[in-house]
Design a protein around this motif. Structure first.
Motif, PDB file in Angstrom:
ATOM      1  N   SER A   1       0.837  -1.204   0.000  1.00 37.66           N
ATOM      2  CA  SER A   1       0.000   0.000   0.000  1.00 37.66           C
ATOM      3  C   SER A   1       0.869   1.251   0.000  1.00 37.66           C
ATOM      4  O   SER A   1       0.550   2.230  -0.672  1.00 37.66           O
ATOM      5  N   LYS A   2       1.994   1.217   0.699  1.00 37.51           N
ATOM      6  CA  LYS A   2       2.924   2.369   0.669  1.00 37.51           C
ATOM      7  C   LYS A   2       3.516   2.557  -0.721  1.00 37.51           C
ATOM      8  O   LYS A   2       3.744   3.673  -1.171  1.00 37.51           O
ATOM      9  N   LEU A   3       3.849   1.454  -1.366  1.00 36.36           N
ATOM     10  CA  LEU A   3       4.445   1.520  -2.707  1.00 36.36           C
ATOM     11  C   LEU A   3       3.404   1.848  -3.777  1.00 36.36           C
ATOM     12  O   LEU A   3       3.764   2.171  -4.910  1.00 36.36           O
ATOM     13  N   LYS A   4       2.129   1.732  -3.405  1.00 37.63           N
ATOM     14  CA  LYS A   4       1.016   1.971  -4.351  1.00 37.63           C
ATOM     15  C   LYS A   4       1.096   1.049  -5.560  1.00 37.63           C
ATOM     16  O   LYS A   4       0.877   1.466  -6.707  1.00 37.63           O
ATOM     17  N   ILE A   5       1.454  -0.188  -5.281  1.00 36.30           N
ATOM     18  CA  ILE A   5       1.442  -1.214  -6.329  1.00 36.30           C
ATOM     19  C   ILE A   5       0.649  -2.405  -5.796  1.00 36.30           C
ATOM     20  O   ILE A   5       0.591  -2.624  -4.583  1.00 36.30           O
ATOM     21  N   PRO A   6       0.005  -3.166  -6.697  1.00 37.69           N
ATOM     22  CA  PRO A   6      -0.740  -4.334  -6.223  1.00 37.69           C
ATOM     23  C   PRO A   6       0.194  -5.488  -5.850  1.00 37.69           C
ATOM     24  O   PRO A   6       1.259  -5.640  -6.457  1.00 37.69           O
ATOM     25  N   ILE A   7      -0.196  -6.276  -4.877  1.00 39.99           N
ATOM     26  CA  ILE A   7       0.503  -7.546  -4.641  1.00 39.99           C
ATOM     27  C   ILE A   7       0.236  -8.425  -5.863  1.00 39.99           C
ATOM     28  O   ILE A   7       1.172  -8.919  -6.490  1.00 39.99           O
ATOM     29  N   VAL A   8      -1.018  -8.592  -6.192  1.00 41.30           N
ATOM     30  CA  VAL A   8      -1.429  -9.364  -7.375  1.00 41.30           C
ATOM     31  C   VAL A   8      -2.694  -8.772  -7.974  1.00 41.30           C
ATOM     32  O   VAL A   8      -3.548  -8.257  -7.263  1.00 41.30           O
TER      33      VAL A   8
ATOM     34  N   VAL B   1      11.764   2.989   2.552  1.00 42.78           N
ATOM     35  CA  VAL B   1      11.206   2.457   1.309  1.00 42.78           C
ATOM     36  C   VAL B   1      12.146   2.887   0.194  1.00 42.78           C
ATOM     37  O   VAL B   1      12.275   4.072  -0.087  1.00 42.78           O
ATOM     38  N   ILE B   2      12.849   1.932  -0.418  1.00 40.61           N
ATOM     39  CA  ILE B   2      13.860   2.271  -1.419  1.00 40.61           C
ATOM     40  C   ILE B   2      13.610   1.461  -2.687  1.00 40.61           C
ATOM     41  O   ILE B   2      13.531   0.236  -2.647  1.00 40.61           O
ATOM     42  N   GLU B   3      13.459   2.157  -3.820  1.00 41.31           N
ATOM     43  CA  GLU B   3      13.126   1.434  -5.058  1.00 41.31           C
ATOM     44  C   GLU B   3      14.370   1.019  -5.836  1.00 41.31           C
ATOM     45  O   GLU B   3      14.311   0.080  -6.609  1.00 41.31           O
ATOM     46  N   ASP B   4      15.467   1.703  -5.625  1.00 43.67           N
ATOM     47  CA  ASP B   4      16.704   1.336  -6.321  1.00 43.67           C
ATOM     48  C   ASP B   4      17.614   0.618  -5.316  1.00 43.67           C
ATOM     49  O   ASP B   4      18.124   1.231  -4.379  1.00 43.67           O
ATOM     50  N   LEU B   5      17.816  -0.674  -5.520  1.00 46.86           N
ATOM     51  CA  LEU B   5      18.541  -1.468  -4.516  1.00 46.86           C
ATOM     52  C   LEU B   5      19.966  -0.953  -4.301  1.00 46.86           C
ATOM     53  O   LEU B   5      20.542  -1.146  -3.230  1.00 46.86           O
ATOM     54  N   ASP B   6      20.529  -0.301  -5.326  1.00 43.00           N
ATOM     55  CA  ASP B   6      21.887   0.225  -5.166  1.00 43.00           C
ATOM     56  C   ASP B   6      21.953   1.339  -4.122  1.00 43.00           C
ATOM     57  O   ASP B   6      23.034   1.678  -3.647  1.00 43.00           O
ATOM     58  N   LEU B   7      20.813   1.915  -3.800  1.00 42.73           N
ATOM     59  CA  LEU B   7      20.782   2.995  -2.813  1.00 42.73           C
ATOM     60  C   LEU B   7      20.589   2.477  -1.384  1.00 42.73           C
ATOM     61  O   LEU B   7      20.542   3.261  -0.435  1.00 42.73           O
ATOM     62  N   VAL B   8      20.450   1.150  -1.233  1.00 44.44           N
ATOM     63  CA  VAL B   8      20.288   0.588   0.112  1.00 44.44           C
ATOM     64  C   VAL B   8      21.662   0.493   0.774  1.00 44.44           C
ATOM     65  O   VAL B   8      22.565  -0.161   0.248  1.00 44.44           O
ATOM     66  N   GLY B   9      21.836   1.176   1.903  1.00 45.36           N
ATOM     67  CA  GLY B   9      23.112   1.142   2.622  1.00 45.36           C
ATOM     68  C   GLY B   9      23.054   0.191   3.806  1.00 45.36           C
ATOM     69  O   GLY B   9      21.977  -0.273   4.186  1.00 45.36           O
ATOM     70  N   GLU B  10      24.224  -0.085   4.369  1.00 45.13           N
ATOM     71  CA  GLU B  10      24.300  -1.002   5.517  1.00 45.13           C
ATOM     72  C   GLU B  10      23.369  -0.558   6.643  1.00 45.13           C
ATOM     73  O   GLU B  10      22.757  -1.372   7.332  1.00 45.13           O
TER      74      GLU B  10
ATOM     75  N   THR C   1      12.244  -4.091  -8.334  1.00 45.96           N
ATOM     76  CA  THR C   1      12.575  -4.515  -6.973  1.00 45.96           C
ATOM     77  C   THR C   1      12.419  -3.347  -6.003  1.00 45.96           C
ATOM     78  O   THR C   1      12.595  -2.181  -6.383  1.00 45.96           O
ATOM     79  N   TYR C   2      12.091  -3.677  -4.774  1.00 47.11           N
ATOM     80  CA  TYR C   2      11.875  -2.671  -3.731  1.00 47.11           C
ATOM     81  C   TYR C   2      12.406  -3.224  -2.411  1.00 47.11           C
ATOM     82  O   TYR C   2      12.151  -4.388  -2.068  1.00 47.11           O
ATOM     83  N   TYR C   3      13.123  -2.379  -1.685  1.00 48.27           N
ATOM     84  CA  TYR C   3      13.543  -2.743  -0.333  1.00 48.27           C
ATOM     85  C   TYR C   3      12.725  -1.911   0.651  1.00 48.27           C
ATOM     86  O   TYR C   3      12.649  -0.680   0.515  1.00 48.27           O
ATOM     87  N   VAL C   4      12.119  -2.583   1.606  1.00 51.11           N
ATOM     88  CA  VAL C   4      11.206  -1.929   2.540  1.00 51.11           C
ATOM     89  C   VAL C   4      11.562  -2.376   3.950  1.00 51.11           C
ATOM     90  O   VAL C   4      11.822  -3.562   4.174  1.00 51.11           O
ATOM     91  N   ALA C   5      11.616  -1.452   4.903  1.00 54.12           N
ATOM     92  CA  ALA C   5      11.937  -1.847   6.282  1.00 54.12           C
ATOM     93  C   ALA C   5      11.234  -0.950   7.291  1.00 54.12           C
ATOM     94  O   ALA C   5      10.930   0.214   7.006  1.00 54.12           O
ATOM     95  N   ARG C   6      10.956  -1.512   8.452  1.00 56.51           N
ATOM     96  CA  ARG C   6      10.432  -0.762   9.600  1.00 56.51           C
ATOM     97  C   ARG C   6       9.185   0.048   9.272  1.00 56.51           C
ATOM     98  O   ARG C   6       9.063   1.220   9.657  1.00 56.51           O
TER      99      ARG C   6
END
Lengths: 240, 240
Positions: free
Chosen positions: B143-150, B214-223, B201-206
């Protein structure tokens, strides 16, 4: 900027509305109920009406048929229906009203709303959309059965009934498999399940609605139990 | 007969409590907060406290460690912890009190409660259990990403991070794949994703907590973004 709230209202029990859904439904002036599936509007309306005073709300039903594929794969007739629905929403937003679009269950799971997004985004006006998650029929099914969807390092898969022929293969890979809207292929699935060992199966339909059905022995499922809001749950046995 | 309510309270935002969860939490005298994971108790408590007056409630924390597998595969030490937790719940039920056991998200999805069931059922007294579904972090993420699961005839799979090496294979079969608690294998997954074409791809946490990511570009995900309450979402492109 006026906002479009897409609100999941759960699968049937009005008490499964979230506090957030209730608050927004109380605040907005204009509610859209999508009419696509059997009983969808009257059910959605009865869920909301049980908890929110609708007497002063503007309510509009949006008629559009079910789609089986992504919007991009559909013909001009269906696209036209979605365009009309999107225009109706845009008209209210352009009028300065916050509006709510209601979906049964959770908006992310097989709801028709996402078909409208490309048509809403084509508009020259920026549309602000907020999606409010809802309880899905899957969560309700497992809570009624008092079994976990997944525990520990287990995995699960959810498929529409069109994948019925693949279930034997899928259950090899996943601890839990849910086949949605299984009514039309139920007999075929029951046959397939007879060949598969070391699984527990459950047929569930119309959760939180009149005629709620929860059957653990598939042989006891009769033709009269096979309804649109149905699912087949398959779980690998713990000791398998 | 006194009742044990197992209540899903959603992943973080107190407004995602259901009306049912709130009502039951107001009615019962005794609340159990399971303490297994980092921040779990304080987070669960802050969610409930935001909407329910806890000043007159009896509250007990149940300490038990995380389990990776089914109860039946665990050693005596873990089993003993569950036995102790179950006994504490049974003690209150036998005293004639309705009690609530709280779980973050939805009780069906990777919650620790189901490990207690065999221990509760061993008891000589009949225990009546009702499971109240909650909004899961998966529903919130999409819902945060505003995309359907299916949508339509799509399928999806949810796997714990231990299946990271299988994701290339799983995404061939499913429109959408969610890898849970991906923090410890994130770098390995990012490498694998570079080989896979035609996916978003999307990385989502907490979600709904401090430090929501909420990060859509995995290269921008830091440690520093890699935290326990994390997931990797992979969606096949519509035109793929």
């Amino acid at each position: 900027m006026p906002k479009l709230y897409v609100i999941g209202i759960g699968p049937g029990d009005p008490e499964l509305l979230t506090l957030k859904a209730k608050r927004i439904l109380e605040e907005v002036d204009f509610l859209f109920f999508p009419k696509g599936r059997e009983e969808g509007v009257s059910l959605a309306r009865s869920i909301v009406e049980a908890k929110v005073d609708l007497s002063k709300k503007n309510i509009e039903e949006l008629h559009f048929p079910m789609a089986k594929k992504g919007e991009w794969e559909h013909g001009p007739e269906l696209r036209e229906k979605w365009q009309i629905a999107a225009n109706k929403i845009l008209y209210r937003l352009n009028d300065g009203m916050d509006v709510a679009f209601l979906t049964l269950g959770d908006p992310g799971l097989y709801s028709t709303f996402f078909y409208l997004i490309p048509f809403l985004e084509q508009s020259s006006s920026n549309v602000e959309i907020e999606i409010v998650p809802g309880i899905s029929s899957i969560n309700v099914a497992f809570s009624k059965l008092k079994i976990p969807i997944v525990l520990g390092d287990e995995s699960f898969a959810v498929l529409p009934a069109t994948y019925a022929k693949d279930i034997a293969n899928v259950i090899k890979q996943f601890s839990t498999v849910v086949l949605m809207k299984v009514n039309k292929v139920f007999n075929e699935c029951r046959e397939l399940m007879r060949e598969i060992k070391d699984v527990d199966t459950y047929y569930v339909a119309r959760l939180g609605m009149d005629g709620e059905t929860v059957i653990e022995d598939l042989d006891l499922v009769g033709e009269e139990d096979l309804t649109y809001f149905s699912m087949l749950i398959i779980k690998r046995r713990k000791d398998a």
